[in-house]
Scaffold this motif. Structure first.
Motif, PDB file in Angstrom:
ATOM      1  N   MET A 116      10.775  25.620   1.205  1.00  0.00           N
ATOM      2  CA  MET A 116       9.609  24.841   1.668  1.00  0.00           C
ATOM      3  C   MET A 116       8.892  25.615   2.772  1.00  0.00           C
ATOM      4  SD  MET A 116       8.334  21.434   1.904  1.00  0.00           S
ATOM      5  CE  MET A 116       6.968  20.932   2.933  1.00  0.00           C
ATOM      6  N   THR A 117       7.621  25.826   2.576  1.00  0.00           N
ATOM      7  CA  THR A 117       6.870  26.567   3.581  1.00  0.00           C
ATOM      8  C   THR A 117       6.523  25.648   4.756  1.00  0.00           C
ATOM      9  OG1 THR A 117       4.870  26.043   2.375  1.00  0.00           O
ATOM     10  CG2 THR A 117       5.834  28.192   1.966  1.00  0.00           C
ATOM     11  N   GLU A 118       6.222  26.285   5.853  1.00  0.00           N
ATOM     12  CA  GLU A 118       5.870  25.556   7.071  1.00  0.00           C
ATOM     13  C   GLU A 118       4.562  24.782   6.865  1.00  0.00           C
ATOM     14  OE1 GLU A 118       4.316  26.895  11.496  1.00  0.00           O
ATOM     15  OE2 GLU A 118       4.805  28.361   9.959  1.00  0.00           O
ATOM     16  N   GLN A 119       4.551  23.500   7.247  1.00  0.00           N
ATOM     17  CA  GLN A 119       3.341  22.692   7.102  1.00  0.00           C
ATOM     18  C   GLN A 119       2.408  22.943   8.291  1.00  0.00           C
ATOM     19  OE1 GLN A 119       2.229  20.727   4.677  1.00  0.00           O
ATOM     20  NE2 GLN A 119       3.978  21.376   3.463  1.00  0.00           N
ATOM     21  N   LEU A 120       1.176  23.350   8.010  1.00  0.00           N
ATOM     22  CA  LEU A 120       0.222  23.627   9.099  1.00  0.00           C
ATOM     23  C   LEU A 120      -0.678  22.429   9.360  1.00  0.00           C
ATOM     24  CD1 LEU A 120      -0.736  27.243   8.117  1.00  0.00           C
ATOM     25  CD2 LEU A 120       0.875  26.507   9.863  1.00  0.00           C
ATOM     26  N   ALA A 121      -0.963  21.692   8.318  1.00  0.00           N
ATOM     27  CA  ALA A 121      -1.793  20.503   8.499  1.00  0.00           C
ATOM     28  C   ALA A 121      -1.387  19.493   7.445  1.00  0.00           C
ATOM     29  CB  ALA A 121      -3.274  20.846   8.348  1.00  0.00           C
ATOM     30  N   ARG A 122      -1.345  18.242   7.868  1.00  0.00           N
ATOM     31  CA  ARG A 122      -1.035  17.198   6.896  1.00  0.00           C
ATOM     32  C   ARG A 122      -1.932  16.002   7.204  1.00  0.00           C
ATOM     33  NH1 ARG A 122       3.656  15.251   4.141  1.00  0.00           N
ATOM     34  NH2 ARG A 122       5.273  16.028   5.485  1.00  0.00           N
ATOM     35  N   VAL A 123      -2.601  15.527   6.179  1.00  0.00           N
ATOM     36  CA  VAL A 123      -3.544  14.418   6.335  1.00  0.00           C
ATOM     37  C   VAL A 123      -3.138  13.333   5.357  1.00  0.00           C
ATOM     38  CG1 VAL A 123      -5.946  13.727   6.073  1.00  0.00           C
ATOM     39  CG2 VAL A 123      -5.415  15.978   6.989  1.00  0.00           C
ATOM     40  N   ARG A 124      -2.989  12.102   5.839  1.00  0.00           N
ATOM     41  CA  ARG A 124      -2.735  11.015   4.905  1.00  0.00           C
ATOM     42  C   ARG A 124      -3.708   9.885   5.174  1.00  0.00           C
ATOM     43  NH1 ARG A 124       1.728   8.161   4.527  1.00  0.00           N
ATOM     44  NH2 ARG A 124       2.622   8.813   6.503  1.00  0.00           N
ATOM     45  N   ASN A 125      -4.411   9.484   4.109  1.00  0.00           N
ATOM     46  CA  ASN A 125      -5.319   8.341   4.144  1.00  0.00           C
ATOM     47  C   ASN A 125      -6.361   8.464   5.267  1.00  0.00           C
ATOM     48  OD1 ASN A 125      -6.336   6.003   3.155  1.00  0.00           O
ATOM     49  ND2 ASN A 125      -4.960   4.669   4.330  1.00  0.00           N
ATOM     50  N   LEU A 126      -7.044   9.589   5.288  1.00  0.00           N
ATOM     51  CA  LEU A 126      -8.100   9.823   6.280  1.00  0.00           C
ATOM     52  C   LEU A 126      -9.370   9.072   5.889  1.00  0.00           C
ATOM     53  CD1 LEU A 126      -9.168  11.557   8.746  1.00  0.00           C
ATOM     54  CD2 LEU A 126      -9.931  13.200   7.033  1.00  0.00           C
ATOM     55  N   ARG A 127      -9.908   8.334   6.872  1.00  0.00           N
ATOM     56  CA  ARG A 127     -11.166   7.616   6.638  1.00  0.00           C
ATOM     57  C   ARG A 127     -12.135   7.949   7.757  1.00  0.00           C
ATOM     58  NH1 ARG A 127     -10.743   3.432   3.068  1.00  0.00           N
ATOM     59  NH2 ARG A 127      -8.613   3.189   2.306  1.00  0.00           N
ATOM     60  N   SER A 134     -10.132   7.205  11.178  1.00  0.00           N
ATOM     61  CA  SER A 134      -8.781   6.654  11.206  1.00  0.00           C
ATOM     62  C   SER A 134      -7.953   7.367  10.146  1.00  0.00           C
ATOM     63  CB  SER A 134      -8.803   5.147  10.923  1.00  0.00           C
ATOM     64  OG  SER A 134      -9.084   4.939   9.554  1.00  0.00           O
ATOM     65  N   ALA A 135      -6.637   7.429  10.379  1.00  0.00           N
ATOM     66  CA  ALA A 135      -5.758   8.066   9.400  1.00  0.00           C
ATOM     67  C   ALA A 135      -4.346   7.555   9.614  1.00  0.00           C
ATOM     68  CB  ALA A 135      -5.800   9.585   9.568  1.00  0.00           C
ATOM     69  N   ASP A 136      -3.587   7.438   8.513  1.00  0.00           N
ATOM     70  CA  ASP A 136      -2.177   7.088   8.648  1.00  0.00           C
ATOM     71  C   ASP A 136      -1.432   8.253   9.287  1.00  0.00           C
ATOM     72  OD1 ASP A 136      -2.832   4.775   7.474  1.00  0.00           O
ATOM     73  OD2 ASP A 136      -2.005   5.242   5.491  1.00  0.00           O
ATOM     74  N   GLU A 137      -1.860   9.455   8.922  1.00  0.00           N
ATOM     75  CA  GLU A 137      -1.274  10.630   9.547  1.00  0.00           C
ATOM     76  C   GLU A 137      -2.321  11.729   9.597  1.00  0.00           C
ATOM     77  OE1 GLU A 137       2.185  12.231   7.658  1.00  0.00           O
ATOM     78  OE2 GLU A 137       2.391  13.832   9.130  1.00  0.00           O
ATOM     79  N   LEU A 138      -2.433  12.365  10.761  1.00  0.00           N
ATOM     80  CA  LEU A 138      -3.310  13.525  10.892  1.00  0.00           C
ATOM     81  C   LEU A 138      -2.551  14.482  11.788  1.00  0.00           C
ATOM     82  CD1 LEU A 138      -6.138  14.797  10.356  1.00  0.00           C
ATOM     83  CD2 LEU A 138      -6.892  13.767  12.469  1.00  0.00           C
ATOM     84  N   SER A 139      -1.831  15.400  11.191  1.00  0.00           N
ATOM     85  CA  SER A 139      -1.065  16.307  12.030  1.00  0.00           C
ATOM     86  C   SER A 139      -1.570  17.731  11.859  1.00  0.00           C
ATOM     87  CB  SER A 139       0.430  16.215  11.728  1.00  0.00           C
ATOM     88  OG  SER A 139       0.696  16.792  10.473  1.00  0.00           O
ATOM     89  N   VAL A 140      -1.746  18.389  13.009  1.00  0.00           N
ATOM     90  CA  VAL A 140      -2.249  19.749  13.046  1.00  0.00           C
ATOM     91  C   VAL A 140      -1.240  20.578  13.820  1.00  0.00           C
ATOM     92  CG1 VAL A 140      -4.098  21.248  13.865  1.00  0.00           C
ATOM     93  CG2 VAL A 140      -4.641  18.982  12.989  1.00  0.00           C
TER      94      VAL A 140
END
Lengths: 319, 548
Positions: free
Chosen positions: B1-12, B62-68
Motif C-alpha cells: 500500500m502506497t503512502e496516502q497523500l490526500a484523501r477526500v470523502r464526501n466533499l461538498r 464540508s466533508a466527512d474527511e479531508l486529509s492532506v
C-alpha cells in the motif's frame, strides 16, 4: 571583452531611447518660455501700462526710461532673442517690487515650499496606502470610498481652516502659523496631502483589485504566501504604475495648492511669491515662475518615464 | 500500500444556494496520478483547490474527511494552510505567461516558495543557497542554461520553457503532492508532449499528481486513475485504461465520442440532429472558388531584420470542399488567413476569388464583394458589439445583404433556428450566452451574407469537447447543404483531420506537407508532420500498450 561590447551597445540603446525625450523636454520648456513672452508682448496694450497698473500716474518720461531699460523699444524679434538668451543663462532680470535679482527671490523661497511638498507626498502616500489596504471587506470598502470622496472633494482652504481650528486653536498641538520647524509644517502638509491621498488611494485600490484578479496571485497564494507577502512581493508593484502616472497631476496640485496653503498658514514659499508677484504685476518674477513650473513638470515626467521600465521589465526595450 | 497523500470523502462545496461540488470522494497516493476530467463548470478545479485551502471565502465547504499530507485539513486555520501550500501541496496552473508574475524574474519566482517557507520554518536560506537551489531545480525540469534563464522574465521565455519554470516553481520545495490544473492547455502539441513527459518523470520520482484536464488524450498519457466529473459529481472512476477503453457511464462515452481524432471522417460527433438550411441556389461543386497563388508576406521584427511569416503558399479551393491549415503558433497560418480575407496585402503573389482579382484590388473595389468571404474566429465575443442583442446583430448583417426591412425580423429568427439557436436567445446579449451559443451566433452572422467562402480561424479551440463536437457538426451540415468552400485554420490535428478534404501543414511560413487529409495523417512524409503526429496523444494507441 564581450561584456564591454554589450555595455557600449546598451549605452547606445539607452541613448537612442532617451535622447528623443530629452529633446522633447527642452522643446516644452522653450514653448513655455515663448508663451510667457508672447502673452506679455502680443496682448493689446503697453507692457509698461500693464506693469504699472491702469490707475498709475507715472509720467511719460519715467515710462520711457522703463521701456529703455527693458529694451521694449527694440524690434520684437530682437527682444525675443535677447529674452531667450537670458532664459538660457538663468538671468530673469530684477523684481520690480523687491529690487532683487529674480533668481535670488525664488531661490530664497524655494526651500520652505520643497519641504512642504515633500512632507505632503509622504503623508499622501501613507494615508493612501492605509486606506487602500484597509479596504478588504465590503463594509471597509464602502467606508474607504466615502473617505476618498470626502478627501477629494473638500476644498483645501476649508480643510485647512478645520484642521487649524481643531488642532491649533482647541488642542494646541501645532502652531497656528509661521514657517519654523517641523511642528509648523505638519498641518499645512496634511491639508495639502488629503485630496492627493484620496485620488492615490482610489488608484492604488483599483490597481490592487486588478492585480489580485490575475492568475499569478493564485500561484503566489498556492506557494503559501501570506497576504502581506503577496502585497510586498507581487501586487503592490503591479498597482504602482497607475499611481506613478499620477505624479504629474500630483505635482500640479502641490504647486497650485502651495499658493493657497502658504497664504492660509502664513508660511513663506514659492506660492506666496507667485501670489505677490501676480498681485503687484511683478512681471519678471511671474515669467520666471512660469518657466520654473514648466521645468518642474518636464523633470517629473522624465523621471516617470524612467521609472516605468524599472517597475515593469516588459517595457525595457534595450536589446 | 502506497503512502496516502490526500484523501477526500464526501466533499461538498456550495456558493449561496448553488452546489458546485456534490459529494466527491477520492484519494491519491505517492507516485500515482489521478486525473480529474470534466468540462468547464464540472467542479474539477474548485475540488482541487480544496486541497490547498484556496476555496473562496464566499463558499461553504464540508466533508466527512479531508486529509492532506496525513493531517485532517478541516481543522486547519489560515496560517496552518500557509505552511502546507507550496511545501506539502504544489500547484501548477494553466498559462505560465500569466501564472508567473510578469514583473519578477524566473529565478525570483522559482525561488519564492523556498524563500518564504524556509523563513517561516526559522531556517532562512542565504542568497547563495537559494540561487543554487533555483539553478538545480531549473536543471531538474530540463531548462537549459539555468543560470541565465533565472535572470530572465516570463515574457522572454518560449512557451515550453515558461511552463517548465512554472512547474519548477511548484516542485522546488519538494511537495509530495502536485496539483496540475490544465498544465498543457495553452501549449503547442510538441511542447505539450514535453511537459507531459516532465510530469510523468516527477510521478515516477514519487510525487503524487492530481491532473485536471478537459482533454482525454492528455489524461490517457500519464494518468493511472481517472475520475470523470459532471455537475459537481464524480460520475465514473477507475483505472485509466478501463475508463477510457470501456467507459461505463453515458457521459464518459459521450465525451469520448465527441473527440474528433477518434472518429472516421464524416461521422457525426455530437448527439444533436442535423440542422436544415435552405440553399439559395444549387452550387456547382466543381468550380474553383478561391485561388491562392504564391502568396508571401514578411514582417519587420521588433529586434530588427524581417521574419518571413508566409512563404510562397499556393492552393485552390473548390466549392463544397474544405482545406485545413494546420501548424503550431507562429507558423503563419493566421497571417495567411488575413491575406485571404483581404485584410492584409501580400508582398508577393495574389489571391483570386471566383477567378477574378481579389487581393490585388484596392479596398474600395473589394468592398462590394466582401460578403463572399466571411470569417469565424476563436473568440466571437470580441467581434460583437456588447450592447446589441443577438437579434440586432443578425438583423444588421441581413440588412447589409439587402433583406427588406419588413422581412428582417423573420429572417433573423429563421437564421437563428438554422444554426440551432432557440428563438428566445434573440433578445439576449452575447455576454450572457455560453461559448457554444456565441459561436453559433458568429456562424449565423457569417451565413447572413450568403458567402461563397467561410474562413474559420481556430473556431472551436476555446470550446469544451462536447460543444466543439456540436459546432463541428454544424459546420459539416452547413457545408453539405449550402456547398460552401471552407478554409479551416487550427492547431488541433484531430479537428483538422475531421473537417478537411485537403490539408496544408505549415511551419515557419512554409507549407511543408500537403495532400488529401487521409494520406497526410496516415502516412506523413515530412519530418515536421511526423513529429507533430507522434506528439499527438492518442488515447487508444496509448492504451493499447498499457498494462491492463
Amino acid at each position: 571583452m564581450s561584456t564591454a561590447v554589450a555595455g557600449t551597445s546598451r549605452a547606445g540603446a539607452a541613448l537612442t531611447l532617451y535622447l528623443p525625450r530629452l529633446v522633447g523636454a527642452l522643446i516644452v520648456i522653450w514653448g513655455a518660455a515663448t508663451l510667457a513672452f508672447l502673452v506679455l508682448h502680443l496682448v493689446p496694450g503697453d507692457p509698461v501700462d500693464i506693469m504699472l497698473g491702469v490707475q498709475s500716474t507715472v509720467s511719460e518720461q519715467v515710462r520711457e526710461s522703463i521701456r529703455d531699460e527693458l529694451g521694449l523699444n527694440q524690434p520684437i524679434l530682437q527682444q525675443y532673442l535677447a529674452y531667450l538668451g537670458h532664459v538660457v543663462t538663468l538671468d530673469f532680470g530684477r523684481s520690480y517690487r523687491l529690487q532683487q535679482p529674480v533668481t535670488a527671490v525664488i531661490g530664497a523661497q524655494l526651500l520652505p515650499t520643497v519641504q512642504l511638498a515633500a512632507l505632503s507626498i509622504v503623508f499622501a502616500l501613507v494615508i493612501a496606502l492605509a486606506i487602500a489596504l484597509a479596504a478588504r471587506t465590503r463594509v471597509a470598502r464602502a467606508i474607504a470610498t466615502l473617505i476618498e470622496l470626502i478627501a477629494i472633494s473638500s476644498p483645501t482652504f476649508w480643510t485647512g481652516l478645520l484642521l487649524l481650528t481643531v488642532f491649533s486653536f482647541q488642542l494646541r498641538w501645532f502652531p497656528v502659523s509661521g514657517g519654523q520647524g517641523l511642528p509648523a509644517l505638519v498641518l499645512p502638509a496634511l491639508t495639502l496631502a488629503l485630496p492627493i491621498a484620496g485620488i492615490l488611494s482610489q488608484v492604488i485600490r483599483h490597481g490592487l483589485d486588478g492585480a489580485n484578479a490575475q492568475p499569478f496571485v493564485d500561484s503566489a497564494r498556492a506557494r503559501g504566501l501570506t497576504f502581506a507577502e503577496q502585497l510586498g512581493r507581487h501586487t503592490l508593484r503591479h498597482a504602482s504604475p497607475p499611481a506613478v502616472t499620477l505624479a504629474a497631476y500630483i505635482v500640479g496640485s502641490l504647486l497650485g495648492g502651495a499658493v493657497i496653503i502658504e497664504q492660509l498658514f502664513g508660511r513663506p514659499g514659492i506660492g506666496r511669491v507667485a501670489l505677490d508677484a501676480i498681485n503687484n504685476r511683478d512681471l519678471p518674477v511671474v515669467m520666471a515662475l512660469v518657466i520654473f513650473a514648466a521645468v518642474v513638470f518636464v523633470v517629473i515626467n522624465l523621471i516617470v518615464d524612467l521609472l516605468y521600465p524599472l517597475i515593469d521589465p516588459r517595457l525595457r526595450r534595450t536589446r | 500500500m502506497t503512502e496516502q497523500l490526500a484523501r477526500v470523502r464526501n466533499l461538498r462545496i456550495s456558493f449561496g444556494g448553488t452546489t458546485v461540488v456534490d459529494g466527491v470522494s477520492f484519494e491519491v497516493g505517492a507516485g500515482e496520478c489521478l486525473a480529474l476530467v470534466g468540462e468547464s463548470g464540472s467542479g474539477k478545479t474548485i475540488t482541487s483547490r480544496a486541497l490547498l485551502g484556496l476555496v473562496p471565502r464566499s463558499a461553504t465547504i464540508s466533508a466527512d474527511e479531508l486529509s492532506v499530507a496525513g493531517e485532517a485539513a478541516t481543522e486547519f486555520d489560515e496560517s496552518h494552510w500557509q505552511g502546507i501550500r507550496g511545501r506539502r501541496v504544489g500547484l501548477v496552473a494553466q498559462d505560465a505567461l500569466v501564472s508567473l508574475d510578469p514583473l519578477r524574474t524566473i529565478g525570483q519566482e522559482v525561488g519564492e516558495v523556498l524563500r518564504v517557507h524556509s523563513r517561516r520554518e526559522k531556517k532562512p536560506l542565504s542568497r547563495q543557497e537559494l540561487a543554487a537551489a533555483v539553478q538545480a531545480e531549473l536543471a531538474h525540469v530540463a531548462i537549459p542554461q539555468p543560470v541565465s534563464r533565472a535572470r530572465q522574465y516570463a515574457h522572454e521565455l518560449s512557451g515550453g520553457l515558461r511552463q517548465r519554470a512554472l512547474i519548477a516553481a511548484a516542485t522546488i520545495a519538494r511537495p509530495r503532492l502536485l496539483i496540475a490544473d490544465e498544465p498543457t492547455t495553452a501549449l503547442d502539441l510538441g511542447i505539450q508532449a514535453q511537459v507531459l513527459d516532465l510530469l510523468d518523470t516527477l510521478k515516477r520520482e514519487g510525487t503524487g499528481l492530481i491532473l485536471i484536464s478537459h482533454d482525454l488524450a492528455v489524461v490517457a498519457r500519464i494518468a493511472d486513475r481517472v475520475a470523470v466529473m459532471q455537475h459537481g459529481r464524480i460520475v465514473e472512476t477507475g483505472d485509466a485504461a478501463s475508463v477510457l477503453s470501456a467507459p461505463k457511464h453515458e457521459y464518459t462515452r459521450s465525451l469520448l465520442a465527441a473527440t474528433p481524432g477518434l472518429h472516421a471522417k464524416g461521422e457525426r460527433l455530437g448527439t444533436l440532429p442535423p440542422v436544415v438550411l435552405a440553399p439559395a441556389a444549387p452550387v456547382d461543386r466543381s468550380s474553383t472558388v478561391l485561388s491562392v497563388r504564391g502568396v508571401s508576406q514578411s514582417f519587420r521584427q521588433p529586434g530588427g531584420g524581417r521574419i518571413q511569416a508566409v512563404d510562397a503558399v499556393s492552393f485552390d479551393l473548390r466549392a463544397g470542399s474544405t482545406i485545413g491549415i494546420v501548424g503550431e503558433s507562429g507558423s503563419g497560418k493566421t497571417t495567411l488567413g488575413r491575406i485571404i480575407l483581404g485584410l492584409q496585402k501580400p508582398d508577393a503573389g495574389e489571391v483570386l476569388l471566383d477567378g477574378a482579382a481579389w487581393s490585388a484590388l484596392p479596398e474600395r473595389r473589394r468592398r462590394e464583394r466582401r460578403h463572399s468571404i466571411q470569417a469565424v474566429y476563436q473568440d466571437p465575443l470580441s467581434s460583437f458589439d456588447p450592447r446589441l442583442t443577438v437579434g440586432a446583430i443578425l438583423r444588421e448583417s441581413l440588412a447589409l445583404t439587402g433583406v427588406a426591412r419588413a422581412d428582417l425580423k423573420a429572417r433573423a429568427a429563421e437564421l437563428a433556428s438554422q444554426v440551432g439557436l432557440g428563438g428566445e436567445l434573440l433578445a439576449r446579449r452575447p455576454l450572457t450566452l455560453s461559448g457554444g451559443q456565441r459561436q453559433r451566433v458568429a456562424i449565423a452572422r457569417a451565413l447572413a451574407r450568403n458567402p461563397r467562402v467561410l474562413l474559420c480561424d481556430e473556431p472551436v479551440s476555446a470550446l469544451d469537447v462536447s460543444i466543439q463536437a456540436q459546432v463541428l457538426d454544424l459546420f459539416a451540415d452547413i457545408q453539405a447543404q449550402l456547398g460552401l468552400a471552407m478554409v479551416f485554420i487550427s492547431h488541433d490535428l484531430g479537428v483538422i483531420h475531421h473537417v478537411s478534404d485537403e490539408v496544408l501543414v505549415m511551419s515557419n511560413g512554409v507549407v511543408v506537407e500537403r495532400g488529401p487529409s487521409g494520406d497526410v495523417f496516415s502516412s506523413p512524409r515530412h519530418p515536421y508532420t511526423q513529429a507533430l503526429l507522434s506528439a499527438l496523444p492518442d488515447p487508444l494507441s496509448t492504451l493499447e500498450g498499457a498494462p491492463s
